[in-house]
Design a protein around this motif. Structure first.
Motif, PDB file in Angstrom:
ATOM      1  N   GLY A 234       5.168  -6.033   1.962  1.00 26.46           N
ATOM      2  CA  GLY A 234       6.482  -6.025   0.866  1.00 26.46           C
ATOM      3  C   GLY A 234       6.617  -4.701   0.274  1.00 26.46           C
ATOM      4  O   GLY A 234       7.776  -4.294   0.027  1.00 26.46           O
ATOM      5  N   GLU A 235       5.646  -4.049   0.317  1.00 24.91           N
ATOM      6  CA  GLU A 235       5.795  -2.438  -0.167  1.00 24.91           C
ATOM      7  C   GLU A 235       4.891  -1.623   0.354  1.00 24.91           C
ATOM      8  O   GLU A 235       3.674  -1.683   0.602  1.00 24.91           O
ATOM      9  N   TYR A 236       5.658  -0.310   1.089  1.00 29.24           N
ATOM     10  CA  TYR A 236       4.647   0.561   1.511  1.00 29.24           C
ATOM     11  C   TYR A 236       5.539   1.730   1.700  1.00 29.24           C
ATOM     12  O   TYR A 236       6.632   1.835   1.872  1.00 29.24           O
ATOM     13  N   SER A 237       4.679   2.910   1.504  1.00 31.81           N
ATOM     14  CA  SER A 237       5.468   4.351   2.005  1.00 31.81           C
ATOM     15  C   SER A 237       4.368   5.194   1.789  1.00 31.81           C
ATOM     16  O   SER A 237       3.243   5.078   1.101  1.00 31.81           O
ATOM     17  N   ALA A 238       4.609   6.503   2.440  1.00 26.89           N
ATOM     18  CA  ALA A 238       3.440   7.392   2.573  1.00 26.89           C
ATOM     19  C   ALA A 238       3.776   8.554   1.594  1.00 26.89           C
ATOM     20  O   ALA A 238       4.895   8.764   1.473  1.00 26.89           O
ATOM     21  N   ASN A 239       2.584   9.247   1.224  1.00 28.33           N
ATOM     22  CA  ASN A 239       2.872  10.356   0.243  1.00 28.33           C
ATOM     23  C   ASN A 239       1.947  11.473   0.845  1.00 28.33           C
ATOM     24  O   ASN A 239       1.067  11.378   1.907  1.00 28.33           O
TER      25      ASN A 239
ATOM     26  N   THR B 136       5.777  12.435   6.055  1.00 31.03           N
ATOM     27  CA  THR B 136       5.569  11.176   5.520  1.00 31.03           C
ATOM     28  C   THR B 136       6.170  10.336   6.083  1.00 31.03           C
ATOM     29  O   THR B 136       6.014   9.079   6.656  1.00 31.03           O
ATOM     30  N   ALA B 137       7.374  10.652   6.552  1.00 27.94           N
ATOM     31  CA  ALA B 137       8.353   9.666   7.562  1.00 27.94           C
ATOM     32  C   ALA B 137       8.084   9.608   8.870  1.00 27.94           C
ATOM     33  O   ALA B 137       7.993   8.564   9.506  1.00 27.94           O
ATOM     34  N   LEU B 138       7.475  10.703   9.366  1.00 24.78           N
ATOM     35  CA  LEU B 138       6.606  10.503  10.660  1.00 24.78           C
ATOM     36  C   LEU B 138       5.618   9.527  10.877  1.00 24.78           C
ATOM     37  O   LEU B 138       5.531   8.973  11.759  1.00 24.78           O
ATOM     38  N   SER B 139       4.691   9.703   9.962  1.00 24.60           N
ATOM     39  CA  SER B 139       3.371   8.677   9.715  1.00 24.60           C
ATOM     40  C   SER B 139       3.890   7.406   9.459  1.00 24.60           C
ATOM     41  O   SER B 139       3.244   6.255   9.937  1.00 24.60           O
ATOM     42  N   GLU B 140       5.026   7.297   8.711  1.00 29.27           N
ATOM     43  CA  GLU B 140       5.554   5.662   8.621  1.00 29.27           C
ATOM     44  C   GLU B 140       6.209   5.275   9.937  1.00 29.27           C
ATOM     45  O   GLU B 140       5.903   4.131  10.302  1.00 29.27           O
TER      46      GLU B 140
ATOM     47  N   TYR C 173       0.755  -0.965   0.032  1.00 28.89           N
ATOM     48  CA  TYR C 173      -0.103   0.061  -0.105  1.00 28.89           C
ATOM     49  C   TYR C 173       0.778   1.127  -0.037  1.00 28.89           C
ATOM     50  O   TYR C 173       1.865   1.268   0.796  1.00 28.89           O
ATOM     51  N   TYR C 174       0.732   2.149  -0.898  1.00 36.45           N
ATOM     52  CA  TYR C 174       1.337   3.503  -0.833  1.00 36.45           C
ATOM     53  C   TYR C 174       0.001   4.537  -0.661  1.00 36.45           C
ATOM     54  O   TYR C 174      -0.981   4.480  -1.375  1.00 36.45           O
ATOM     55  N   MET C 175       0.307   5.208   0.494  1.00 35.47           N
ATOM     56  CA  MET C 175      -1.083   6.023   0.903  1.00 35.47           C
ATOM     57  C   MET C 175      -0.428   7.317   1.381  1.00 35.47           C
ATOM     58  O   MET C 175       0.472   7.487   1.589  1.00 35.47           O
TER      59      MET C 175
END
Length: 782
Positions: free
Chosen positions: A573-578, A597-601, A543-545
């Motif tokens: 297997g794949e994730y990152s925030a935007n 984005t990093a803080l939410s991750e 998920y990319y959210m």
């Protein structure tokens, strides 16, 4: 006087007999007769004062805090939050491979990893001579008869009609050649000279304002030959240059020459990977590396253009890693016969699915499966390869199409490749199983006698529906049979099953979603094929959210089944925030890899570790992008490269913080919020929790790991009380903090980077989680 030393002084003072106490205010001349009595009176009075002070100071000294620490963790009288940690009570274990990386060949990452600076050295690009310029000669690309190797059919034929004619390589557009003074660069090229006799000069140079800056040369005397000969020598760079650098091949006679597999490999590398890339991966301390994709392993139907692991190590059309023997000549003219296995000149190229422009994008098999396995070993990570499931990319190739396979046998070819890669990675060349022995010997011949560490194998990527699951079930059956026949090799391998491409494809108690892979596993069980859902494999969630969706869903895995027949493991297997629109439609300015984005991750990762018995592995994606955004197929990435350095994003530092401080078990923790504390952060009109935490134990060191993420703008005062263990009086704190949620790191400045310090602590201590911060407190226990 330091507090600790003063406490000792007081204790020693009051152990002495009263008559021996020092008369601080005694004057014998004045109090000649009553002096002794006065001395006693003064000493008693002073003793009372000192005793009271001693009591107070000893109370503060005896709480165990190390006074030499950089800072002191004083307990708050009115904390916002109190966490009471039962250090001797574990809720559950945490996967020992929880946080790793996904090294995907996207954004031309394969080119940047490779220690070879030459682009299109095998003349296999669509345009043949792309990235080469010529002067005084005519270069044409031919294929087939006369080729260097059956796997590498293309080569260049040069008609040289001028003395000192040249063929010049410019390197890659997105990562041009760069050299550093004093570093050695190994030049090599295969040459079939025919009747040509003359010099071949390999010259490194850089364009300057007036002329060319000479960086180094190596020269060979080429002799007539109808065979391919490898010429190899060393160039030591005389200067540092990162712009306008080229490799010029100059010929000292006219005639016809064939050339192939030109390379210029930097010695500033490890295992075939440039060191500035390698060192950034190593510094993360990943538990595993997933490779090489992603969509790249799925490919497109046209030309079966998917990643082929056997091509990446030089396997031929007879399904063998055959010896490659040739004559090698060095710059002194000395020659020898050489036999190698799987060197890059023998690897058949495939076109990368991400080739979506006029720029050629070949799968860079110079960094193939062998190099990926070696990389994993070098950085202390287990290997998690991903292979094609017999189906092309469902997203980029019209819903996906069945593929012919390496030998035209369709799905069976892909099943065989999956079984074979396990034998290649883990097999014993002395095995009684001939297939295991064959592929294990291939690994040994490439230079690695010992097996690699590998526990999981991905089958397919972002795929779903009957098209995919009907094929995946055949892999499950094949591996069930293989485990029964050869448990020593296949017994501990777990397959990773695709689960679609979005957050909505996951099991979710809030929405009622059943999960795509889970639903198919249930169907498979109903058909009597398995008893437990876990036998279907580890479910691969992608998920990319928007960052708000990560903050709002840190509890996704809290409700997952922990044991029994309905339990299954998860691989995120794949994730990152935007900062694109979130699931609720909240718009936000798009800033790639911003602090929020990093803080939410980080907040989300507390949920992953808290559920580390269900979530077995997790990897941010993708890993590399180019500083020049025009070369990227994916905008948000963990690191951004130039030809000499990297931008380490805030997301990189969050990943590093968690990878280096993953616990082995989650500890039982009670949370108490003060009556006037509101645990809320507001973004636009959306409310999410402000404070996130996970508290775990490092089994090896005994350290207690407290991870706190404050996504809100206000500081939060936290008391942490440790029960069931004695603290050693000190904790090591690592923190990331920035008030600006849109802050990004760049080549010239890091808005977000780690701060570390020691904290003096007692069994109960205080810590202020600053607004917009991520913190790890590593508590040392006795």
């Amino acid at each position: 006087m330091a507090a600790g030393k003063f406490c000792i002084f007081l204790q020693e003072y009051f152990r002495k007999p009263l008559e021996n106490a020092r008369p601080f205010c005694y004057n014998g001349d004045i109090y000649q007769e009553g002096g002794n009595e006065m001395k006693k009176w003064i000493t008693v009075c002073l003793g009372g004062v000192l005793a009271a002070s001693s009591f107070l100071m000893l109370a503060s000294c005896s709480d165990g805090a190390d006074p030499s620490a950089d800072r002191q963790g004083k307990k708050f009288s009115s904390p916002d939050v109190t966490y009471t940690v039962s250090a001797n009570k574990e809720e559950h274990a945490v996967s020992d491979e929880l946080f790793g990386v996904f090294l995907e060949d996207i954004n031309y990452a394969g080119y940047v990893l490779d220690d070879n600076l030459v682009a299109n050295g095998s003349f296999s690009y669509r345009s043949g001579t792309d990235r080469w310029t010529q002067q005084g000669l005519a270069a044409t690309v031919e294929e087939g008869e006369g080729a260097l190797h059956e796997n590498n059919p293309a080569y260049a034929r040069l008609e040289i009609y001028e003395l000192d004619a040249s063929l010049v390589n410019e390197g890659y557009q997105m990562s041009p050649m760069a050299v550093e003074e004093g570093v050695e660069y190994t030049f090599s090229a295969f040459v079939k000279a025919g009747s040509f006799a003359g010099t071949l000069t390999a010259e490194l140079r850089a364009a300057s304002s007036m002329d060319w800056l000479e960086l180094g040369t190596v020269q060979f005397d080429v002799q007539p030959s109808d065979e391919w000969v490898k010429y190899t020598g060393t160039i030591t760079a005389a200067h540092t240059a990162d712009e306008g650098v080229t490799l010029r091949l100059a010929f000292g006679n006219t005639g016809e020459v064939c050339i192939d597999s030109v390379a210029l490999e930097t010695a500033d590398s490890t295992g075939g990977i440039k060191n500035y890339i390698y060192e950034a991966i190593e510094a993360l301390s990943p538990a595993f590396i997933r490779f090489p994709g992603g969509c790249v392993i799925e490919g497109r139907k046209a030309g079966d253009a998917y990643y082929d692991w056997k091509n990446s190590v030089g396997v031929n059309g007879a399904d063998e890693l055959a010896p490659f023997t040739y004559t090698e000549v060095d710059e002194t003219g000395a020659s020898e016969r050489v036999t190698t296995y799987g060197e890059p000149a023998t690897r058949k190229p495939n076109t990368d699915i991400w080739q979506q422009s006029s720029i050629d994008y070949e799968m860079n098999y110079a960094v193939g499966f062998y190099e990926y396995f070696v990389l994993c070993e070098n950085v202390g990570a287990s290997a998690l390869p991903v292979l094609n499931a017999g189906l092309s990319c469902m997203i980029q190739d019209g819903g996906g199409h069945d593929l012919n396979g390496r030998y035209g046998n369709g799905l069976q070819d892909f099943i065989d490749e999956a079984l074979d890669v396990v034998a290649f990675a883990k097999g014993d060349p002395a095995s009684s199983d001939p297939n295991e022995a064959k592929w294990a010997q291939a690994r040994v011949n490439m230079g690695h006698p010992e097996p690699f560490e590998m526990h999981y194998l991905g089958i397919g990527n972002e795929q779903w529906d009957t098209k995919y699951y009907s094929k995946y079930r055949d892999f499950v059956e094949a591996f069930r049979e293989a485990k029964a026949e050869n448990p020593a090799l296949y017994g501990d391998i777990e397959l990773v099953v695709g689960n679609g491409a979005a957050f909505g494809d996951c099991e979710n108690a809030k929405t009622g979603a059943q999960g795509l892979a889970r639903s198919n596993a249930i169907q498979y069980r109903l058909a009597g094929k398995i008893e437990n859902l876990s036998e279907f494999g580890i479910h691969d969630h992608h998920y990319y959210m928007n960052y708000i969706d990560f903050l709002a869903n840190t509890d996704l895995y809290d409700s997952y089944t922990r044991e029994g027949a309905d339990y299954y493991g998860v691989f995120v297997g794949e994730y990152s925030a935007n900062q694109a629109n979130n699931l609720q439609g909240y718009p936000n300015p798009q800033v790639n890899n911003s602090w929020i984005t990093a803080l939410s991750e980080a907040a989300y990762m507390t949920g992953l570790e808290r559920n580390g018995d269900v979530v077995r592995l997790a990897a941010y994606a993708p890993m590399f992008g180019c500083v020049n955004a025009g070369y990227n197929q994916w905008a948000a990435d963990m690191m951004f490269y130039t030809n000499t350095e990297l931008v380490l994003t805030p997301n990189y530092y969050v990943q590093q913080l968690f990878m280096r401080n993953t616990g082995d078990s989650v500890l039982t923790t009670k949370e108490k919020l003060s009556s006037d504390f509101v645990n809320t952060a507001i973004f636009g009109s959306t409310e999410v929790p402000a404070l996130y935490k996970v508290i775990s134990r490092d089994a090896e060191t005994g350290d207690i790991l407290v991870k706190l993420v404050n996504a809100g703008e206000h500081d939060i005062n936290v008391n942490i009380a440790v029960k069931g263990a004695s603290t050693a009086g000190i904790a090591h704190v690592s923190t990331l903090q920035c008030d600006d949620i849109n802050a990004v790191n760049s080549l010239t400045a890091e808005a977000v980077s780690p701060e570390t310090y020691t904290l003096g602590i007692a069994s109960t201590f205080g810590y202020t989680a600053e607004g917009r911060s991520v913190t790890v407190i590593r508590i040392t226990t006795k």
